[in-house]
Design a protein around this motif. Structure first.
Motif, PDB file in Angstrom:
ATOM      1  N   HIS A   1       0.825  -1.209   0.000  1.00 31.85           N
ATOM      2  CA  HIS A   1       0.000   0.000   0.000  1.00 31.85           C
ATOM      3  C   HIS A   1       0.855   1.252   0.000  1.00 31.85           C
ATOM      4  CE1 HIS A   1      -2.183  -3.256   2.117  1.00 31.85           C
ATOM      5  NE2 HIS A   1      -3.091  -2.936   1.205  1.00 31.85           N
ATOM      6  N   GLU A   2       1.957   1.209   0.762  1.00 33.47           N
ATOM      7  CA  GLU A   2       2.825   2.385   0.846  1.00 33.47           C
ATOM      8  C   GLU A   2       4.256   1.965   0.540  1.00 33.47           C
ATOM      9  OE1 GLU A   2       2.644   4.880   4.341  1.00 33.47           O
ATOM     10  OE2 GLU A   2       0.498   4.448   4.573  1.00 33.47           O
ATOM     11  N   PRO A   3       4.644   2.066  -0.736  1.00 27.21           N
ATOM     12  CA  PRO A   3       5.963   1.543  -1.127  1.00 27.21           C
ATOM     13  C   PRO A   3       7.131   2.176  -0.386  1.00 27.21           C
ATOM     14  CG  PRO A   3       4.855   2.656  -2.966  1.00 27.21           C
ATOM     15  CD  PRO A   3       3.883   2.587  -1.870  1.00 27.21           C
ATOM     16  N   ASN A   4       6.974   3.415   0.088  1.00 28.82           N
ATOM     17  CA  ASN A   4       8.090   4.065   0.783  1.00 28.82           C
ATOM     18  C   ASN A   4       7.969   4.005   2.304  1.00 28.82           C
ATOM     19  OD1 ASN A   4       9.304   4.805  -1.641  1.00 28.82           O
ATOM     20  ND2 ASN A   4       8.000   6.607  -1.803  1.00 28.82           N
ATOM     21  N   LEU A   5       7.210   3.021   2.780  1.00 32.31           N
ATOM     22  CA  LEU A   5       7.003   2.908   4.232  1.00 32.31           C
ATOM     23  C   LEU A   5       8.245   2.323   4.907  1.00 32.31           C
ATOM     24  CD1 LEU A   5       4.869   3.039   6.561  1.00 32.31           C
ATOM     25  CD2 LEU A   5       4.361   0.659   6.040  1.00 32.31           C
ATOM     26  N   LEU A   6       8.688   2.979   5.977  1.00 27.07           N
ATOM     27  CA  LEU A   6       9.837   2.455   6.731  1.00 27.07           C
ATOM     28  C   LEU A   6       9.365   1.370   7.691  1.00 27.07           C
ATOM     29  CD1 LEU A   6      12.800   2.486   7.717  1.00 27.07           C
ATOM     30  CD2 LEU A   6      12.155   4.287   9.306  1.00 27.07           C
ATOM     31  N   LEU A   7       9.857   0.145   7.461  1.00 25.01           N
ATOM     32  CA  LEU A   7       9.504  -0.976   8.339  1.00 25.01           C
ATOM     33  C   LEU A   7      10.677  -1.271   9.262  1.00 25.01           C
ATOM     34  CD1 LEU A   7       7.778  -3.347   5.771  1.00 25.01           C
ATOM     35  CD2 LEU A   7       6.670  -2.052   7.597  1.00 25.01           C
ATOM     36  N   GLU A   8      10.375  -1.506  10.538  1.00 23.72           N
ATOM     37  CA  GLU A   8      11.432  -1.762  11.508  1.00 23.72           C
ATOM     38  C   GLU A   8      11.222  -3.114  12.168  1.00 23.72           C
ATOM     39  OE1 GLU A   8      10.914   2.219  13.608  1.00 23.72           O
ATOM     40  OE2 GLU A   8      13.065   1.934  13.392  1.00 23.72           O
ATOM     41  N   ILE A   9      12.285  -3.572  12.827  1.00 18.14           N
ATOM     42  CA  ILE A   9      12.177  -4.844  13.550  1.00 18.14           C
ATOM     43  C   ILE A   9      12.111  -4.532  15.037  1.00 18.14           C
ATOM     44  CG2 ILE A   9      13.251  -7.091  13.982  1.00 18.14           C
ATOM     45  CD1 ILE A   9      12.353  -6.603  11.052  1.00 18.14           C
ATOM     46  N   ASP A  10      11.079  -5.111  15.669  1.00 17.08           N
ATOM     47  CA  ASP A  10      10.822  -4.789  17.066  1.00 17.08           C
ATOM     48  C   ASP A  10      10.905  -6.051  17.933  1.00 17.08           C
ATOM     49  OD1 ASP A  10       9.540  -3.374  19.359  1.00 17.08           O
ATOM     50  OD2 ASP A  10       7.906  -4.764  18.903  1.00 17.08           O
ATOM     51  N   HIS A  11      11.446  -5.903  19.128  1.00 14.88           N
ATOM     52  CA  HIS A  11      11.407  -6.995  20.107  1.00 14.88           C
ATOM     53  C   HIS A  11      10.052  -6.929  20.815  1.00 14.88           C
ATOM     54  CE1 HIS A  11      15.794  -6.955  19.602  1.00 14.88           C
ATOM     55  NE2 HIS A  11      15.761  -8.184  20.048  1.00 14.88           N
ATOM     56  N   ILE A  12       9.248  -7.978  20.695  1.00 16.81           N
ATOM     57  CA  ILE A  12       7.898  -7.967  21.284  1.00 16.81           C
ATOM     58  C   ILE A  12       8.023  -7.735  22.797  1.00 16.81           C
ATOM     59  CG2 ILE A  12       5.769  -9.298  21.648  1.00 16.81           C
ATOM     60  CD1 ILE A  12       6.491 -10.771  18.970  1.00 16.81           C
ATOM     61  N   ILE A  13       8.827  -8.576  23.481  1.00 16.79           N
ATOM     62  CA  ILE A  13       9.216  -8.248  24.862  1.00 16.79           C
ATOM     63  C   ILE A  13      10.541  -7.506  24.737  1.00 16.79           C
ATOM     64  CG2 ILE A  13       9.798  -9.171  27.152  1.00 16.79           C
ATOM     65  CD1 ILE A  13       8.262 -11.741  26.273  1.00 16.79           C
ATOM     66  N   PRO A  14      10.574  -6.221  25.100  1.00 13.67           N
ATOM     67  CA  PRO A  14      11.782  -5.428  24.864  1.00 13.67           C
ATOM     68  C   PRO A  14      13.006  -5.994  25.584  1.00 13.67           C
ATOM     69  CG  PRO A  14       9.973  -4.075  25.714  1.00 13.67           C
ATOM     70  CD  PRO A  14       9.528  -5.485  25.783  1.00 13.67           C
TER      71      PRO A  14
END
Ligand code: ZN
Length: 316
Positions: A275-288
């Motif tokens: 939907h948004e080709p320039n969307l910044l995707l990040e990797i997140d720790h579910i439990i930080p």
């Protein structure tokens, strides 16, 4: 009579020339100023204001991420005062190069040479990087943030270009051709800092006692070196463990693997690059990591930068 005519013609030509030069020098600027103040331009600016606010928000977020690096060598060694009582106060030129800060290590010639061969090993040894899970996690999150910064900058530039392109039909050709930077600024876009000066560097510095020779080995803690540092720390930690755990390593590779697994889509709001080709995707720790979470495949998820930022704010 003829002289009078000549004088008048000369004056007229002179005035015409001055006007021509004036228009040549300031005419375009006046034209752009008038255009940028025109109602037409203001309307265009307003029509994309939501997008500009979004872009600027991402720009701010990227700037925040750059600060993720906490001083690796955060030791405070105290202060001192130097009094030179020598009779022959030689000032050899290399002595002036001595740098005192916690990212520079004064060393012997052989350490300086060896640090070039094994930069990561020497970095850990002489800049007090502890080889344990805690510092491994710290560098993993620094790497994670830095990759987001680099990807974010590129995506932001692309997004801005696509927004400007979408309104290009309404913008005069001259402005687009000769005032592209001014146009983006006038549309309300803030400047994107694309330099990599946020990356810390560590220096091994050798200066001979006589002050006649010196050499340096500079190690930037960039994405490539961070990847290597993480692997180096992990290799040593693994050797000391009796059972290899389920732990994965947050490296450039793993980031891509997780994104692929999650179909390049945010796990919280389900918006993806489809939907948004320039969307910044990040990797997140579910439990930080700060709450005891570790880097395992099932503790990692893809989040878009907006959801990640909201989540980060909640934890604090
Ligand atoms: Zn999201």
């Amino acid at each position: 009579m003829i002289w009078n005519k000549l004088i008048v013609i000369t004056i007229v030509l002179l005035i015409a020339f001055i006007i021509y030069k004036f228009v040549e020098k300031f005419g375009y600027d006046i034209y752009t100023e008038i255009y940028f103040r025109s109602k037409k331009f203001v309307t265009i600016k307003e029509s994309i204001s939501e997008h500009t606010i979004n872009c600027n928000d991402l720009n701010h977020y990227i700037e925040e991420l750059k600060k993720s690096y906490v001083r690796v060598a955060s030791y405070n060694y105290g202060t001192s005062q130097v009094i030179d009582n020598s009779i022959f106060n030689f000032q050899r030129k290399e002595w002036n190069k001595i740098t005192y800060n916690n990212q520079t290590f004064q060393c012997s010639a052989s350490i300086c040479t060896n640090s070039r061969r094994q930069p990561i090993k020497y970095l850990c040894k002489y800049f007090n990087i502890k080889i344990n899970e805690e510092s491994l996690s710290k560098f993993e999150s620094i790497l994670n943030d830095y990759i987001s910064v680099e990807q974010g900058k590129n995506l932001l530039l692309k997004e801005r270009e696509s927004i400007v392109n979408s309104i290009s039909k309404s913008i005069p050709f001259l402005i687009q051709k000769f005032s592209k930077e001014k146009l983006t600024a006038k549309l309300g876009f803030e400047t994107i800092d694309i330099s990599d000066t946020y990356i810390p560097t560590f220096t091994f510095q050798y200066i001979s006692a006589g002050g006649n020779s010196s050499s340096n080995c500079v190690i930037p803690l960039n994405i490539e070196n961070l990847n290597q540092l993480i692997n180096y720390l992990n290799d040593i930690i693994e050797q000391t463990k009796s059972i290899a755990g389920q732990r994965a390593l947050m490296t450039s590779n793993l980031r891509e693997i997780i994104k692929q697994r999650d179909n390049y889509q945010c796990c919280a709001c389900n918006i993806g690059i489809k939907h948004e080709p320039n969307l910044l995707l990040e990797i997140d720790h579910i439990i930080p990591l700060s709450k005891g979470g570790i880097t395992t495949l099932d503790n990692l998820q893809t989040l878009c930068w907006k959801c990640n930022r909201t989540k980060g704010a909640k934890i604090i």
